[in-house]
Design an enzyme around this catalytic site. Structure first.
Site, PDB file in Angstrom:
ATOM      1  CE1 TYR A 182      -4.451  -2.109   4.850  1.00 37.55           C
ATOM      2  CE2 TYR A 182      -3.298  -0.032   4.522  1.00 37.55           C
ATOM      3  CZ  TYR A 182      -3.952  -1.137   4.001  1.00 37.55           C
ATOM      4  OH  TYR A 182      -4.076  -1.280   2.641  1.00 37.55           O
ATOM      5  CB  SER A 210      -0.872   0.005   1.263  1.00 38.57           C
ATOM      6  OG  SER A 210      -1.510   1.256   1.461  1.00 38.57           O
TER       7      SER A 210
END
Length: 274
Positions: free
Chosen positions: A169, A156
């Protein structure tokens, strides 16, 4: 907002014919888009992920029929190393090889650090990071035996930068990039590559739901949500598409990308260029 799916299926595009690809978290969204792109390029596909059994079956059958490849499904639980091992073993027993591994499975939870639920931290680290360690360690022997392997970790933009309230995350995605580098170094002379793809916001059904939810919550238009909330940090002010990520995954899986390894490749509209 609807983004049409366009997939090339001509014989000249079937550069991955004879290869077997496993994509975790591929029953919807980014993972499904990547699985479809790999299938369109000729690879047999193993799907994995959550969902309604009937819908997953229809997705598997559609991929097999549309692209003329073998398509199977594993319900492996990405939080359990034993379940992951069973999935890898079953794939190798069925196909005799596993050439392309895409570690895409992931979940998200947003909360302040001092209020972050411990069980959510553990779950996110297990699914977003540890599962990629387990799949990678288990596929490497088969890849080494064949002298070929492509490992693609879906990280990401948050593997390269931080954001408030996303402790687990961000930590997991940074970890994925570290795992990518180590894997690349350990396999550099063996015909195996490992790279991380780092998307910004990608248009998926989950993001579509976020648009509607944010518009209602803040009393603003969908266009304002997209431009001023979701894409505030993306200079190009557009979502990436699952087809773009699929095309990159196909390229990284080919011989043309044999010298690309250990890289973290942003697909974020310039977000991490700030």
């Amino acid at each position: 907002m609807n983004i049409p799916i366009k997939t090339q299926t001509s014989a000249s595009s079937r550069v991955l014919a004879g290869k077997v690809a496993l994509v975790t978290g591929s029953t919807s969204g980014i993972g499904l888009g990547i699985a479809r792109a790999l299938a369109a390029s000729g690879a047999d596909i193993v799907l994995n992920g959550l969902g309604v059994a009937g819908e997953i079956g229809r997705t598997r059958e559609q991929i097999a029929t549309e692209f003329g490849v073998k398509a199977s499904y594993s319900p492996a639980d990405m939080t359990r190393s034993t379940s992951i091992a069973e999935m890898i073993a079953a794939t190798l027993a069925q196909s005799g090889r596993l050439d392309i591994l895409v570690n895409n499975a992931g979940i998200q939870h947003v909360a302040p650090l001092d209020q972050f639920p411990v069980e959510k931290w553990d779950q996110i680290l297990a699914i977003n990071l540890s599962s990629a360690f387990h799949t990678t360690r288990l596929v490497l022997p088969a890849m080494r035996l064949n002298g070929f392997g492509r490992i693609i970790n879906i990280a990401s933009a948050h593997g390269l930068i931080g954001s408030p309230f996303k402790a687990a995350y961000v930590a997991a995605k940074h970890g994925i990039i570290g795992l990518t580098k180590v894997t690349a170094l350990e396999t550099a002379e063996e015909g195996i590559t490992c790279n991380a793809v780092c998307p910004g916001y990608v248009y998926t059904p989950l993001v579509e739901a976020q648009i509607d939810g944010q518009a209602k919550a803040h009393g603003i238009s969908r266009d304002q949500v997209v431009r001023d909330v979701l894409l505030a940090q993306q200079p190009n002010k557009r979502f990436a598409t699952v087809e773009e990520l699929g095309a990159l995954a196909v390229f990284l899986s080919t011989d043309a990308a044999a010298s690309i390894t250990g890289a973290a490749l942003p697909v974020d509209g310039g977000w991490t260029a700030h």
